[in-house]
Design a protein around this motif. Structure first.
Motif, mmCIF file in Angstrom:
data_model
loop_
_atom_site.group_PDB
_atom_site.id
_atom_site.type_symbol
_atom_site.label_atom_id
_atom_site.label_comp_id
_atom_site.label_asym_id
_atom_site.label_seq_id
_atom_site.Cartn_x
_atom_site.Cartn_y
_atom_site.Cartn_z
ATOM 1 N N LYS A 72 0.824 -1.215 0.000
ATOM 2 C CA LYS A 72 0.000 0.000 0.000
ATOM 3 C C LYS A 72 0.858 1.266 0.000
ATOM 4 N N ALA A 75 1.348 3.952 -3.466
ATOM 5 C CA ALA A 75 0.330 4.971 -3.751
ATOM 6 C C ALA A 75 0.521 6.198 -2.861
ATOM 7 N N THR A 79 1.967 10.018 -4.007
ATOM 8 C CA THR A 79 1.210 11.231 -3.679
ATOM 9 C C THR A 79 2.134 12.279 -3.055
ATOM 10 N N ASN A 107 3.695 3.766 -11.851
ATOM 11 C CA ASN A 107 3.946 5.171 -11.532
ATOM 12 C C ASN A 107 5.108 5.770 -12.321
#
Length: 181
Positions: A72, A75, A79, A107
């Motif tokens: 996780k 992400a 950001t 990404n």
């Protein structure tokens, strides 16, 4: 359920301790987050890294981000990477991307964009990420990153700096990856 609530309370308490003034206490909190933390600790750590001048605190944050293994995390870290508020932590975040061995293949555009916005060392980290990237690369993601960097290079064609040289290498590597698909 009670264990999860207790764990979340512990994480929140440790995040709160990141705001203390004594470096030893902050480092103790970071070490606690290394054991008990989850992806919610990433942004507070990046924020702390970008605002502290204490090398020991920064080093502890780098160590945590380089060793974290939650799927996780990408992400959340991306950001932070795209948030200009944390621009002075960009190189550290890019370095943690390739050191953590987590999957950031989705990404590519954000990583390449960070290299374009950043300094020479950001471009170097981007190149290292691409050279060491594993996993299945999506042609669309590669093309998005390639279009972005070629546009940037075209707009800055007269600039001849070490950073631009590295970005040209990034573009060549992306082209090679794309052609090998």
């Amino acid at each position: 359920m009670a264990e999860t609530k207790s764990a979340n309370k512990k994480v929140l308490e440790l995040i709160k301790q990141l705001g203390l003034t004594e470096p030893k206490e902050i480092i103790k909190a970071i070490k606690g987050l290394k054991m008990h933390g989850n992806e919610t600790v990433i942004e507070p750590l990046v924020k702390l890294y970008s605002t502290t001048t204490n090398n020991a605190v920064q080093s502890e944050i780098i160590d945590l981000l380089n060793s974290i293994k939650s799927t996780k995390v990408p992400a959340v870290l991306i950001t932070c990477l795209t948030n200009d508020e944390y621009a002075n932590a960009r190189q550290m975040m890019l370095s943690s991307i390739w050191n953590s061995n987590l999957d950031y293949t989705n990404n590519l555009s954000e990583i390449v964009e960070a290299a374009q916005k950043g300094e020479m060392m950001d471009a170097m980290e981007c190149l290292t990420i691409l050279e060491n990237m594993e996993g299945t690369l999506d042609e669309e993601k590669i093309m998005d990153a390639l279009v972005s960097i070629k546009s940037y290079l075209s707009e800055n064609a007269t600039v001849n700096t070490p950073k631009m040289g590295l970005l040209r290498e990034v573009a060549m590597l992306l082209t090679e990856i794309n052609e090998s698909l």
